[in-house]
Design a protein around this motif. Sequence first.
Motif, mmCIF file in Angstrom:
data_model
loop_
_atom_site.group_PDB
_atom_site.id
_atom_site.type_symbol
_atom_site.label_atom_id
_atom_site.label_comp_id
_atom_site.label_asym_id
_atom_site.label_seq_id
_atom_site.Cartn_x
_atom_site.Cartn_y
_atom_site.Cartn_z
ATOM 1 N N ASN A 81 0.810 -1.209 0.000
ATOM 2 C CA ASN A 81 0.000 0.000 0.000
ATOM 3 C C ASN A 81 0.847 1.263 0.000
ATOM 4 O O ASN A 81 0.496 2.265 -0.645
ATOM 5 C CB ASN A 81 -0.932 -0.010 1.215
ATOM 6 N N MET A 139 -3.997 2.939 2.604
ATOM 7 C CA MET A 139 -4.606 1.702 2.124
ATOM 8 C C MET A 139 -5.268 1.991 0.787
ATOM 9 O O MET A 139 -6.000 2.970 0.647
ATOM 10 C CB MET A 139 -5.660 1.193 3.113
ATOM 11 N N ASN A 197 -1.333 -5.891 -2.687
ATOM 12 C CA ASN A 197 -0.984 -6.523 -1.411
ATOM 13 C C ASN A 197 0.106 -7.561 -1.667
ATOM 14 O O ASN A 197 -0.075 -8.757 -1.516
ATOM 15 C CB ASN A 197 -2.214 -7.160 -0.744
ATOM 16 N N GLN A 221 -7.978 -5.183 -2.246
ATOM 17 C CA GLN A 221 -6.813 -4.314 -2.172
ATOM 18 C C GLN A 221 -6.202 -4.170 -3.568
ATOM 19 O O GLN A 221 -6.181 -5.113 -4.354
ATOM 20 C CB GLN A 221 -5.774 -4.882 -1.215
#
Length: 479
Positions: A232, A330, A395, A392
């Motif tokens: 991130n 994030m 990651n 995500q």
Amino acid sequence: MSEDHLTPSVNPPVDVTSWKQARDPRDRSRAGIKARNAAPLESHAVWQVRSGRREAISLLEEQSAIRVPELIPLRYKRMSISPFTFYRGTVLIMTNDLASTPVTGIPVQCVGDAHIGNFGIFRSPSARLVFDINDFDETAIGPWEWDLKRLAVSVEICGRANKLKTKDRRAAVLQCVRTYRERMKWFSEMDYLDAWYEHLDVEETLDRFETSGSKRNPVLREAAMKALLKDNDAAAAKLCRYEGGKLRFKSNPPELVPINELTDYADPEALQARLDTLLESYRHSLYDDRRMVFDHLRYQDSARKVVGVGSVGQRAWTSVWIARDIDDPMMLQMKEATYSVLEHYCGASRYATHGERVVQGQKLIQSTADVLLGWSSFMAEDGRKRDYYVRQLWNGKGSIDIDNLNASGLSDLSRMCAWSLAHAHARTGDSIAIANYMGGTDEFDQAIASFAVSYAEQNDEDYAVFKKLVKSGDLPCAK
């Protein structure tokens, strides 16, 4: 379910619903061998190459009709680079072709688009790098052999793109299919939970390849090292800037466009409100423990992001959040989920939305799914409900530089892909029946390798038609 669902263009549905899995392993073994009556092993070798298939390209145009119009020229540009990039964007064409070939009738949760570029590296919750399938847009119930053929053909086409010798391409495809066959037998003999929890650890696998005689592969090693750095923090540093006390997305159209720069939306505030609704709906798709993680995040900004080759034109958004502070970012990706190409031929998904279809399919076939994986729906600017899945953005994701694979690298990568595919199918299908259908000789391997050559030539023929249509202006293509 979304109404953006195309109807089959050529072939009738394939029945994968009549398979009844026996309880006794001996009966399952006999059922697998009996399936050879419907689809003899040698029948998988057959494909008759046809030239001038304008109707095949029409399938791409059907897909494009429900995508973002301004991004279609970019989609065709990326597909036009080479026969391999064309292959990556033509899963609907191949699935339509496979529907006319013999099938065993043994269903699994298919990947749907299991080409060699849709496998990669990511970080598991235990912080280990694992290798697995990484694209699930097309996942649905279907014939296991369709996934394997899609993978085998991609190995052949990748080898051609990299100018490998014919014998090296054949060897890589045979290694791929042999690995699938042997791993399936291995999984079929394991206790089911032991098979379910198996996974492919990247470092251990590469070490084992080298110990067993394979040359050290710099492409795969480099991909593993890069994956360790793709988190991130790295995503935020690459895609965002700090402005007005918040993280804001940089502008790099058409690949990355902040929502306040999307001129085709009359009211950016209305767009933001729809994205807020999407994210709130996504929140409710998470288990309580994952929801607690999400609730620790504070929203910063969103942008439209173009991804992939075949996926270009599907609506995709990315958003940036912070947890502890600005140094704890994030990144989430919200990607549109439409019909699966398998649904044309194998029946509609049992899930209420395509977003849930993708997420539940991923959880079934991937050894370790993203902890923030979820789904959502929202009303788009045209008043239509659109389905999304959320995960995500980075990651520990690491993609393999398949354009620079030598013969050894292609063979090693194809074996890892085949291992992962066999694992996915063993988790969700009748592994004993599949293993016994393929048998203990290389007859099935040779048949699939022959099919891979023929279908690679079909891909070349279709690519030539595609390029001609691009050159004539019949298909829009970005400069």
